[in-house]
Design an enzyme around this catalytic site. Structure first.
Site, PDB file in Angstrom:
ATOM      1  N   SER A  18       5.665  10.466  -5.027  1.00 31.87           N
ATOM      2  CA  SER A  18       4.834  11.260  -4.107  1.00 31.87           C
ATOM      3  C   SER A  18       4.928  10.775  -2.670  1.00 31.87           C
ATOM      4  O   SER A  18       4.795  11.575  -1.732  1.00 31.87           O
ATOM      5  CB  SER A  18       3.371  11.237  -4.560  1.00 31.87           C
ATOM      6  OG  SER A  18       2.873   9.903  -4.608  1.00 31.87           O
ATOM      7  N   ASP A 186      -5.376   6.482   1.463  1.00 26.84           N
ATOM      8  CA  ASP A 186      -6.314   6.434   0.347  1.00 26.84           C
ATOM      9  C   ASP A 186      -6.180   5.148  -0.466  1.00 26.84           C
ATOM     10  O   ASP A 186      -6.671   5.063  -1.586  1.00 26.84           O
ATOM     11  CB  ASP A 186      -6.098   7.642  -0.573  1.00 26.84           C
ATOM     12  CG  ASP A 186      -4.656   7.738  -1.084  1.00 26.84           C
ATOM     13  OD1 ASP A 186      -3.871   6.796  -0.839  1.00 26.84           O
ATOM     14  OD2 ASP A 186      -4.320   8.743  -1.737  1.00 26.84           O
ATOM     15  N   HIS A 189      -1.288   6.006  -0.821  1.00 21.34           N
ATOM     16  CA  HIS A 189      -0.370   6.842  -0.043  1.00 21.34           C
ATOM     17  C   HIS A 189      -0.485   6.513   1.447  1.00 21.34           C
ATOM     18  O   HIS A 189      -1.446   5.882   1.882  1.00 21.34           O
ATOM     19  CB  HIS A 189      -0.671   8.323  -0.299  1.00 21.34           C
ATOM     20  CG  HIS A 189      -0.530   8.710  -1.735  1.00 21.34           C
ATOM     21  ND1 HIS A 189      -1.617   8.759  -2.588  1.00 21.34           N
ATOM     22  CD2 HIS A 189       0.562   9.028  -2.478  1.00 21.34           C
ATOM     23  CE1 HIS A 189      -1.204   9.113  -3.791  1.00 21.34           C
ATOM     24  NE2 HIS A 189       0.118   9.267  -3.760  1.00 21.34           N
TER      25      HIS A 189
END
Length: 236
Positions: A18, A186, A189
């Site tokens: 991601s 967060d 990320h």
């Protein structure tokens, strides 16, 4: 009319989880690299959110083959953030290291030599921030910074064994005891500042690989307005 020669852009391929998939968002590190290489090279995002190195190894032959390997300038391999988790995404440390080596072996078999490959370690995990995210999702804290550090060391060692370059984010972001939470949105990320950090450090590794790439297709001011075909249909 003779068949026109296709214009093929060289490629930089970003392969990861991601953190790579999100890199084309506004202010993302992938978008910044693509901006630097506009009209010289395509930056291809092959980020797969949630993936670990085990799944990446399986899917890679479907993403990169020998058909256009000569056009590939560089491949970044950016896994470990999910491998080091304690949930179902977890991959044991030894397997993670072997998967990275297997990825490099596949790239070599497809014609992408080790000098075109860059490993990127997972970034550090800010556990208080990430725990808040986990609670919102109804689960316990599933990532730890010390474990991410172990996977970082495995990545660094695999890079040395494979003869590829390494961008050690986990170490760089914590250098001199700095507050690395500013690099994370967060706890896991990347924040805007974290994306900038990755772009700057990755560019230092990429710059020499792309320095000699030509500007593709003529600058508009160089086009012969009376006979544009003579400018636009040539091989250069």
């Amino acid at each position: 009319m003779s068949k026109l020669k296709a214009v093929l852009w060289p490629q930089v391929i970003l392969f990861g989880d991601s953190i790579t998939q999100f890199s084309f968002q506004a202010h993302g590190w992938g978008a910044e690299i693509a901006h630097k290489l506009a009209r010289k090279c395509d930056v291809v995002n092959r980020g797969l959110s949630g993936y670990n190195s085990r799944w990446a190894k399986i899917v890679l032959p479907r993403l990169i083959s020998s058909q256009r390997s000569s056009d590939i300038v560089a491949v970044t391999v950016f896994f470990g953030a999910n491998d080091s988790a304690t949930n179902e995404q977890h991959v044991p440390l030894e397997e993670y290291a072997e998967n990275l080596k297997e990825i490099t072996r596949h790239l070599a078999s497809a014609g992408v030599s080790a000098d075109r490959v860059i490993f990127i370690t997972p970034p550090p995990v800010h556990e208080p921030l990430w725990e808040k995210e986990c609670i919102l999702k109804g689960c316990a804290l599933n990532r730890h910074n010390s474990t991410a550090g172990q996977y970082t060391q495995a990545c660094v060692q695999a890079a040395a064994q494979c003869g590829v370059d390494i961008l050690d984010l986990w170490t760089l972001m914590q250098k001199d005891g700095q507050d690395y939470s500013v690099y994370l949105s967060d706890g896991l990320h990347l924040s805007e500042r974290g994306n900038q950090f990755v772009a700057e450090h990755l560019w230092r590794l990429l710059e020499s690989r792309v320095a000699n790439l030509p500007f593709i297709l003529p600058y508009w001011g160089d086009i012969d307005v009376k006979s544009p075909e003579s400018s636009l249909l040539c091989d250069q």
